[in-house]
Design a protein around this motif. Sequence first.
Motif, PDB file in Angstrom:
ATOM      1  N   LEU A 140      -8.669  58.693  34.952  1.00  0.00           N
ATOM      2  CA  LEU A 140      -8.142  58.360  36.125  1.00  0.00           C
ATOM      3  C   LEU A 140      -6.841  59.346  36.388  1.00  0.00           C
ATOM      4  O   LEU A 140      -6.726  59.603  37.465  1.00  0.00           O
ATOM      5  N   TYR A 141      -6.158  59.896  35.424  1.00  0.00           N
ATOM      6  CA  TYR A 141      -5.185  60.975  35.622  1.00  0.00           C
ATOM      7  C   TYR A 141      -5.211  62.037  34.987  1.00  0.00           C
ATOM      8  O   TYR A 141      -4.708  62.440  34.061  1.00  0.00           O
ATOM      9  N   PRO A 142      -6.355  63.057  35.321  1.00  0.00           N
ATOM     10  CA  PRO A 142      -6.660  64.290  34.613  1.00  0.00           C
ATOM     11  C   PRO A 142      -5.233  65.110  34.507  1.00  0.00           C
ATOM     12  O   PRO A 142      -5.289  65.925  33.527  1.00  0.00           O
ATOM     13  N   LYS A 143      -4.379  65.125  35.469  1.00  0.00           N
ATOM     14  CA  LYS A 143      -3.271  66.075  35.755  1.00  0.00           C
ATOM     15  C   LYS A 143      -1.895  65.395  35.290  1.00  0.00           C
ATOM     16  O   LYS A 143      -0.938  65.669  35.809  1.00  0.00           O
ATOM     17  N   GLY A 144      -2.079  64.437  34.416  1.00  0.00           N
ATOM     18  CA  GLY A 144      -0.921  63.568  34.171  1.00  0.00           C
ATOM     19  C   GLY A 144      -0.609  62.437  34.850  1.00  0.00           C
ATOM     20  O   GLY A 144      -1.232  61.369  34.795  1.00  0.00           O
ATOM     21  N   ASP A 145       0.114  62.312  36.019  1.00  0.00           N
ATOM     22  CA  ASP A 145       0.266  61.123  36.810  1.00  0.00           C
ATOM     23  C   ASP A 145      -0.028  61.211  38.139  1.00  0.00           C
ATOM     24  O   ASP A 145      -0.042  60.295  38.710  1.00  0.00           O
ATOM     25  N   GLN A 146      -0.981  62.082  38.394  1.00  0.00           N
ATOM     26  CA  GLN A 146      -1.676  62.200  39.653  1.00  0.00           C
ATOM     27  C   GLN A 146      -3.177  61.514  39.610  1.00  0.00           C
ATOM     28  O   GLN A 146      -3.730  61.996  38.861  1.00  0.00           O
ATOM     29  N   LEU A 147      -3.478  60.791  40.493  1.00  0.00           N
ATOM     30  CA  LEU A 147      -4.841  59.894  40.637  1.00  0.00           C
ATOM     31  C   LEU A 147      -5.771  61.299  40.942  1.00  0.00           C
ATOM     32  O   LEU A 147      -5.569  61.977  41.656  1.00  0.00           O
ATOM     33  N   SER A 148      -6.938  61.129  39.953  1.00  0.00           N
ATOM     34  CA  SER A 148      -8.152  62.054  40.314  1.00  0.00           C
ATOM     35  C   SER A 148      -8.806  61.960  41.625  1.00  0.00           C
ATOM     36  O   SER A 148      -8.793  61.027  42.288  1.00  0.00           O
ATOM     37  N   ASP A 149      -9.149  63.379  41.841  1.00  0.00           N
ATOM     38  CA  ASP A 149      -9.812  63.253  43.322  1.00  0.00           C
ATOM     39  C   ASP A 149     -11.131  63.159  43.035  1.00  0.00           C
ATOM     40  O   ASP A 149     -11.951  63.061  44.012  1.00  0.00           O
ATOM     41  N   LEU A 150     -11.908  62.844  41.834  1.00  0.00           N
ATOM     42  CA  LEU A 150     -12.794  62.701  41.432  1.00  0.00           C
ATOM     43  C   LEU A 150     -13.266  61.319  41.232  1.00  0.00           C
ATOM     44  O   LEU A 150     -14.337  61.135  40.367  1.00  0.00           O
ATOM     45  N   LEU A 151     -12.577  60.157  41.839  1.00  0.00           N
ATOM     46  CA  LEU A 151     -12.701  58.991  41.769  1.00  0.00           C
ATOM     47  C   LEU A 151     -12.498  58.071  42.913  1.00  0.00           C
ATOM     48  O   LEU A 151     -11.802  58.489  43.697  1.00  0.00           O
ATOM     49  N   TYR A 152     -13.445  57.401  43.430  1.00  0.00           N
ATOM     50  CA  TYR A 152     -13.173  56.636  44.344  1.00  0.00           C
ATOM     51  C   TYR A 152     -12.995  55.180  43.614  1.00  0.00           C
ATOM     52  O   TYR A 152     -13.375  54.508  42.801  1.00  0.00           O
ATOM     53  N   ASP A 180      -9.674  39.224  43.761  1.00  0.00           N
ATOM     54  CA  ASP A 180     -10.195  40.414  44.130  1.00  0.00           C
ATOM     55  C   ASP A 180     -11.554  41.311  43.039  1.00  0.00           C
ATOM     56  O   ASP A 180     -11.064  40.836  41.925  1.00  0.00           O
ATOM     57  N   ILE A 181     -12.086  42.003  43.695  1.00  0.00           N
ATOM     58  CA  ILE A 181     -13.051  42.920  43.186  1.00  0.00           C
ATOM     59  C   ILE A 181     -12.499  44.280  43.146  1.00  0.00           C
ATOM     60  O   ILE A 181     -12.336  45.101  44.319  1.00  0.00           O
ATOM     61  N   VAL A 182     -12.387  45.137  42.087  1.00  0.00           N
ATOM     62  CA  VAL A 182     -11.779  46.292  41.927  1.00  0.00           C
ATOM     63  C   VAL A 182     -12.955  47.039  41.533  1.00  0.00           C
ATOM     64  O   VAL A 182     -13.557  46.988  40.371  1.00  0.00           O
ATOM     65  N   SER A 183     -13.444  48.280  42.183  1.00  0.00           N
ATOM     66  CA  SER A 183     -14.813  49.006  41.894  1.00  0.00           C
ATOM     67  C   SER A 183     -14.235  50.342  41.715  1.00  0.00           C
ATOM     68  O   SER A 183     -13.557  51.012  42.437  1.00  0.00           O
ATOM     69  N   LEU A 184     -14.717  51.058  40.373  1.00  0.00           N
ATOM     70  CA  LEU A 184     -14.322  52.522  39.967  1.00  0.00           C
ATOM     71  C   LEU A 184     -15.717  53.324  40.052  1.00  0.00           C
ATOM     72  O   LEU A 184     -16.545  53.082  39.585  1.00  0.00           O
TER      73      LEU A 184
END
Length: 94
Positions: free
Chosen positions: A49-61, A83-87
């Motif tokens: 989710l957070y490969p750079k610490g606190d920034q959400l990954s760009d490789l994830l929807y 609700d439905i959350v999809s990763l």
Amino acid sequence: MTAVTLRTFGHIGATVGANEMKVDMTGNTVKSFLDTMVAKVGDKLAKILYPKGDQLSDLLYILVNGRNIRHLNGLQTELKDGDIVSLFPVTAGG
């Protein structure tokens, strides 16, 4: 407490240990949901989710009820009971 359904795809499902599960969470945002999941699953999920610490990954929807959170309120998108959350990992091919 809010109950949300999590749906995972690709390697994220293997990391979480399920392709679909109900998650009880405190809070009502996507960020608090992700924090709940990291607390349940651990560092492996945090690194996805957070490969750079606190920034959400760009490789994830991340979708809430089929809508990308980037077109809503990002991590502050509000969640409600049911609700439905999809990763989804970003995929490429040719």
